[in-house]
Enzyme design. Sequence first.
Site, PDB file in Angstrom:
ATOM      1  CG  PHE A 212      -2.010   0.978   1.197  1.00  0.00           C
ATOM      2  CD1 PHE A 212      -3.183   0.694   0.512  1.00  0.00           C
ATOM      3  CD2 PHE A 212      -1.891   2.206   1.826  1.00  0.00           C
ATOM      4  CE1 PHE A 212      -4.209   1.618   0.457  1.00  0.00           C
ATOM      5  CE2 PHE A 212      -2.920   3.135   1.778  1.00  0.00           C
ATOM      6  CZ  PHE A 212      -4.083   2.835   1.091  1.00  0.00           C
TER       7      PHE A 212
ATOM      8  CG  ASP B 180      -0.235  -2.222   6.900  1.00  0.00           C
ATOM      9  OD1 ASP B 180      -1.320  -2.551   7.417  1.00  0.00           O
ATOM     10  OD2 ASP B 180      -0.105  -1.238   6.135  1.00  0.00           O
TER      11      ASP B 180
ATOM     12  CE1 TYR C  95      -9.342   2.150   6.731  1.00  0.00           C
ATOM     13  CE2 TYR C  95      -8.867   3.521   8.632  1.00  0.00           C
ATOM     14  CZ  TYR C  95      -8.487   2.989   7.418  1.00  0.00           C
ATOM     15  OH  TYR C  95      -7.259   3.293   6.889  1.00  0.00           O
ATOM     16  CE  LYS C  96      -7.986  -1.316   5.121  1.00  0.00           C
ATOM     17  NZ  LYS C  96      -8.456  -0.597   3.937  1.00  0.00           N
TER      18      LYS C  96
ATOM     19  NE  ARG D  88      -9.810  -3.356  -2.849  1.00  0.00           N
ATOM     20  CZ  ARG D  88      -9.248  -2.629  -1.895  1.00  0.00           C
ATOM     21  NH1 ARG D  88      -8.097  -3.008  -1.351  1.00  0.00           N
ATOM     22  NH2 ARG D  88      -9.830  -1.525  -1.456  1.00  0.00           N
TER      23      ARG D  88
HETATM   24  C1  PLP Z   1      -2.536  -1.818   3.881  1.00  0.00           C
HETATM   25  C2  PLP Z   1      -2.818  -0.410   4.295  1.00  0.00           C
HETATM   26  N1  PLP Z   1      -1.873   0.302   4.929  1.00  0.00           N
HETATM   27  C3  PLP Z   1      -2.083   1.585   5.297  1.00  0.00           C
HETATM   28  C4  PLP Z   1      -3.258   2.216   5.026  1.00  0.00           C
HETATM   29  C5  PLP Z   1      -3.445   3.641   5.436  1.00  0.00           C
HETATM   30  O1  PLP Z   1      -4.189   3.698   6.597  1.00  0.00           O
HETATM   31  P1  PLP Z   1      -4.513   5.060   7.360  1.00  0.00           P
HETATM   32  O2  PLP Z   1      -5.258   5.921   6.416  1.00  0.00           O
HETATM   33  O3  PLP Z   1      -5.369   4.597   8.501  1.00  0.00           O
HETATM   34  O4  PLP Z   1      -3.242   5.658   7.809  1.00  0.00           O
HETATM   35  C6  PLP Z   1      -4.296   1.511   4.384  1.00  0.00           C
HETATM   36  C7  PLP Z   1      -5.576   2.163   4.088  1.00  0.00           C
HETATM   37  O5  PLP Z   1      -6.495   1.609   3.554  1.00  0.00           O
HETATM   38  C8  PLP Z   1      -4.048   0.168   3.991  1.00  0.00           C
HETATM   39  O6  PLP Z   1      -4.985  -0.538   3.350  1.00  0.00           O
END
Ligand code: PLP
Length: 414
Positions: free
Chosen positions: A121, A202, A227-228, A375
């Site tokens: 990500f 992560d 939030y997921k 997805r």
């Molecule tokens: C794998 C992953 N890492 C990091 C993030 C970023 O998260 P945040 O906006 O809570 O910092 C996301 C957001 O969807 C994500 O899916």
Amino acid sequence: MDTSRGYARECDEADPLSAFADRFDAPGCYMDGNSLGPVSRDAERTLERVREEWRDLAIEGWTDGDPPWFDYAERLGDRLAGLVGASAGECVVANSTTVNIHALVDTFLDGGRIVVNELDFPSDHYALRAQLRRRGLDPDDHLVVVESRDGRTIEEADVVDALGGDVDLLFMPSVLYRSGQLLDVERLTEAAHDHGALAGFDLAHSVGVVDHDLSAAGVDFAVWCHYKYCNAGPGAPGGLYVDERHFDRRPALPGWWGHEKATQFEMNLEFTPAADAGAYQIGTPPVLAVAPLEGALDVVEAAGIGTIREKSVALTDYLIGLVDERLPACSVGTPRDPARRGGHVAVEHPDAERVSAALKERDVVVDYRPPNVIRVCPSPLYTGFEDVHRAVERLRSVLDEGAHETVDLDADVT
Ligand SMILES: Cc1ncc(COP(=O)(O)O)c(C=O)c1O
């Protein structure tokens, strides 16, 4: 595999979690819980309670709330420990995923290289590159980016090969955000340690849908969002884990909410960190934003993470079977081995963005990730097998009718 609607009904009837859907309000045929989980009555209940506490108690809510807001983040952290296989004190609710990456990597990176992968990500790389730059290190040299062999997945063997030398840290996702591949956290952690590196993860795409055992795996630290699959609401504060063997480290980004609780209000100018993961909080927790997580965790705990994972695997199996059988124009970009699969399936189509938009018009909510991935996430707490059948049938009708070909993407602002 039997992919009939009748089979889906039988699975729903036998499903120990089928009644949980009644606790949720999800719009349409909702297959986007890997981005944002829907609201549950349980999350609304705890949010409403804290709103009332604010009205009735105001400042006293910090001590007289039920539970008190003062250690709300730690209390919820201890409940999260049960979800990720950690001990009391090793988890806390704090910050966002990206901020937690900064806070933990800044603490744990000694100055060598970091092993990541090219399918990460983006926010993770932004943070890691910035952390390297802050140390005067060139990110192009010090971020060791493991390449994908097929553009979808990462081979653990390639990650292991990238370790060694002056690699300080392995930082990987549990589940890749696009393809949904589940990496072998235990194997990667062991390999990192064998090469003298720490292992951080992560877990944004796995907490709440995959059963983790972070302590047993020896993971050094981890971050995630709620939030997921935890369904705690848009922008809900994140979670973090620090293994207890690292409790003697001083957090690199201290703030008063990470101070030792018993003496926090002595207001000393010298920072004394909490003796556990709580030390990685920075500022005051956004209590109203944290509150829905309390109810959301009631739901996850009542279902049981083992049962959730079992149903998730069965749902994604069924979904893959349907795509194979009924959608010849699509391919599956997610590993077929359930042990290598998280909670969503990447359905690939050359015109994925338009197909996703056309599906939305037919009340099936999915999301698109460039260049060609739809997805589809049958999140187990509120999705049944018949919902999966319905989603694939609507996808088939979109493709059969060519409904996506006339979609005006500029008009679809979502
Ligand atoms: C794998 C992953 N890492 C990091 C993030 C970023 O998260 P945040 O906006 O809570 O910092 C996301 C957001 O969807 C994500 O899916």
